[in-house]
Scaffold this active site. Structure first.
Site, PDB file in Angstrom:
ATOM      1  N   ASP A 167      -4.336   0.005 -10.446  1.00  0.00           N
ATOM      2  CA  ASP A 167      -3.681   1.102  -9.864  1.00  0.00           C
ATOM      3  C   ASP A 167      -3.241   2.250 -10.783  1.00  0.00           C
ATOM      4  O   ASP A 167      -1.935   2.706 -10.756  1.00  0.00           O
ATOM      5  CB  ASP A 167      -2.731   0.867  -8.942  1.00  0.00           C
ATOM      6  CG  ASP A 167      -2.868  -0.485  -8.169  1.00  0.00           C
ATOM      7  OD1 ASP A 167      -3.985  -0.155  -7.237  1.00  0.00           O
ATOM      8  OD2 ASP A 167      -2.018  -1.140  -7.696  1.00  0.00           O
ATOM      9  N   GLU A 191      -5.053   4.914   1.494  1.00  0.00           N
ATOM     10  CA  GLU A 191      -3.696   4.783   0.617  1.00  0.00           C
ATOM     11  C   GLU A 191      -4.024   5.337  -0.806  1.00  0.00           C
ATOM     12  O   GLU A 191      -4.766   5.954  -1.003  1.00  0.00           O
ATOM     13  CB  GLU A 191      -3.516   3.270   0.503  1.00  0.00           C
ATOM     14  CG  GLU A 191      -4.601   2.494  -0.206  1.00  0.00           C
ATOM     15  CD  GLU A 191      -4.422   0.873  -0.010  1.00  0.00           C
ATOM     16  OE1 GLU A 191      -3.604   0.620   0.560  1.00  0.00           O
ATOM     17  OE2 GLU A 191      -5.257   0.221  -0.836  1.00  0.00           O
TER      18      GLU A 191
END
Length: 551
Positions: A61, A231
């Site tokens: 991420d 997301e």
């Protein structure tokens, strides 16, 4: 490492007055931790190229931002502590960790959290002399913002935000800030994984959300096709357009990056007809040395006007199995017909590519990419910032002194209310050798200390010294998606002498060697450790290997 290369695991943990009163026989003393790793793929790199991934191993991420001529990057760390590692680079290729944004117990409490809970995808940005990280603590407080004048820290206490969901990021427009994030849709969910992207203004001066919240994306690119898990959103503005990029499809093989645009900040946003702009899901699964699960990208513009994207992807060793977690990759971004492109459909992510047109950054003392090794002799009185444990420590359990790391017994692995006496380093290669020299005499039957390789509290292995019926033994235990250990092998050992433990990893198999008094032996070879893969262990992290001490 010295100076800024070392930080406290936490303030309370390293000031270890309690260690002095612990029974000497129960304290495990570790010296000279050594790591050597090689990539399975054997790609040569020319002078004008860089190597992917740029951060090997469990660094998922990635969020990136530029401030002047410097780039800063932060990764997820879930329930590991310290958390949210922060990196700096001059060239987007050579990265040096400069701190951990979560490094004090009072910032966040991970008590009761499983390893793949807690802090998910962070976002880093900069405004008016201050760095911002927007983040989510899953099952431990929700969404928050922390700030720092110096990205190396210290970072502030969390400023909690009043909305549900995950993956907040801050978009700056002049002196105003807006937060976009994943939330529930403005309707009853139509299917599992039906989520939405929302935006709301954030008053950064007082740390509060203001005004209305607007849904920008419902479900994903095409709601009729039931897209899942939209997301990791990021907003940017270019040539009069607002671009919203986001991950879609979940974090496994169907992961992808998609993009939308609008003339207005609050929409309506139109999806790009050429979506996704990054994915590997269309490639043959049986290809050699695959890179999979690509997505969760963020775009950044260099000072010379070029665009690049950092993103996560994985390198399975077989059948979708990888033990080292999701990694940080880098690719150039090209703009065509008003839309960004990272990689054409059906094209494999390259392991080497031409470097960014930037001044070359210094070669880091601790490499993050390619084949590399390092050692830690535990000099000074602090652990290097790359060492991490599990959950937030409330009691001191270690100290660094006199050239050694000393561990006092802590909670047993699997006790979610406690903190195991364990600190480790990320396994960054599928082909790796990890060793440590230790001194330990168990004070009672069942006590044990040595090297642990941990995916989570239910998927791990322990290799070290224990006591059985009053006699010291070298032993190997595995815990494969279970709440109890299985003894794999054991042998008598002289616990009165220094002992060197060595793990040899090769994909899904490991060999376990030990050496006492100059004699090296193999306790067990060919141990199946596929239970340390994310596919079998489940979750979002990678294997962390390091010393442990259990009562």
């Amino acid at each position: 490492m010295t100076g800024r290369g070392k930080v406290l695991l936490c303030g309370a943990v390293c000031g270890v007055a309690a260690m002095a009163s612990a029974a000497t026989a129960q304290v495990a003393r570790f010296e000279r931790f050594r790591y050597d790793g090689k990539a399975q793929e054997r790609e040569s790199v020319t002078s004008g190229d860089y190597r992917n991934p740029i951060l090997s191993g469990y660094y998922p991420d990635p969020s990136v931002t530029r401030v002047g001529d410097d780039f800063y990057l932060v990764n997820s760390s879930f329930a590991h502590f310290p958390g949210l590692p922060v990196f700096r680079s001059k060239d987007l290729v050579n990265w040096v960790q400069i701190g951990n944004a979560i490094d004090r117990p009072e910032q966040l409490d991970f008590t009761g959290r499983r390893v793949s809970q807690a802090v998910f995808a962070p976002d880093i940005s900069f405004h008016d002399g201050t760095f911002y990280i927007a983040n989510t603590c899953v099952e431990c407080g929700g969404n928050f913002v922390i700030t720092a004048r110096n990205p190396a820290g210290p970072w502030s206490q969390p400023i909690w935000l009043p909305f549900e969901g995950i993956d907040p990021s801050i978009y700056w427009e002049g002196d105003r800030a807006y937060i976009v994030n994943n939330r529930a849709p403005a309707e009853p969910p139509r299917y599992d994984g039906h989520r939405a992207i929302w935006v709301q203004e954030y008053d950064w001066r007082v740390g509060k959300m203001v005004g209305e919240s607007t849904q920008l994306i419902n479900g994903g690119v095409d709601l009729s096709k039931k897209p899942v898990w939209i997301e990791g959103p990021h907003l940017l503005r270019k040539q009069g357009w607002y671009y919203l990029t986001a991950a879609e499809g979940g974090t496994s093989d169907n992961h992808s990056q998609v993009v939308f645009r609008s003339r207005n900040l609050r929409g309506p946003f139109t999806p790009y007809a050429g979506n996704p702009i990054l994915t590997q899901r269309d490639l043959p699964p049986n290809r050699a040395h695959p890179v999979t699960s690509a997505g969760h990208a963020e775009l950044v513009q260099t000072q010379n006007g070029d665009w690049w994207a950092t993103f996560l992807a994985t390198r399975p060793y077989a059948d979708g199995l990888y033990n080292i977690g999701r990694e940080t990759f880098l690719l150039p971004v090209t703009w065509r017909d008003g839309w960004p492109h990272i990689l054409e459909r059906g094209v494999p992510i390259p392991f080497t590519a031409p470097r960014p047109r930037l001044p070359g950054g210094p070669t880091p003392t601790l490499p993050t990419s390619g084949d590399f090794g390092y050692s830690d002799d535990f000099g000074g009185n602090r652990l290097a910032m790359q060492w991490i444990g599990i959950r937030t420590p409330r009691q001191p359990f270690y100290r660094v002194a006199n050239g050694a790391l000393e561990l006092q017994p802590g909670a047993r692995f699997g006790d979610l209310t406690g903190v195991p006496s364990f600190v480790g380093r990320r396994q960054q290669h599928h082909v790796a050798t990890v060793s440590v020299t230790m001194r330990y005499q168990p004070g009672k039957d069942g006590a044990r200390a040595g090297l642990a390789a941990v995916q989570n509290d239910r998927s791990l292995l322990l290799f070290g010294v224990t006591r059985v019926q009053g006699k010291p033994m070298i032993a190997l235990w595995t815990r494969a998606g279970a709440d109890a250990d299985t003894l794999v092998a054991s042998a008598p050992v002289d616990a009165g002498k220094p002992l060197t433990l060595t793990m040899h990893a090769d994909g899904g198999a490991m060999r376990f060697d030990y050496a006492v008094g100059g004699q090296r032996r193999t306790l067990r070879d060919g141990v199946d450790v596929r239970f340390l893969s994310t596919a079998q262990a489940t979750g979002f992290v990678g294997t962390v290997i390091g010393p442990f001490d259990e009562p």
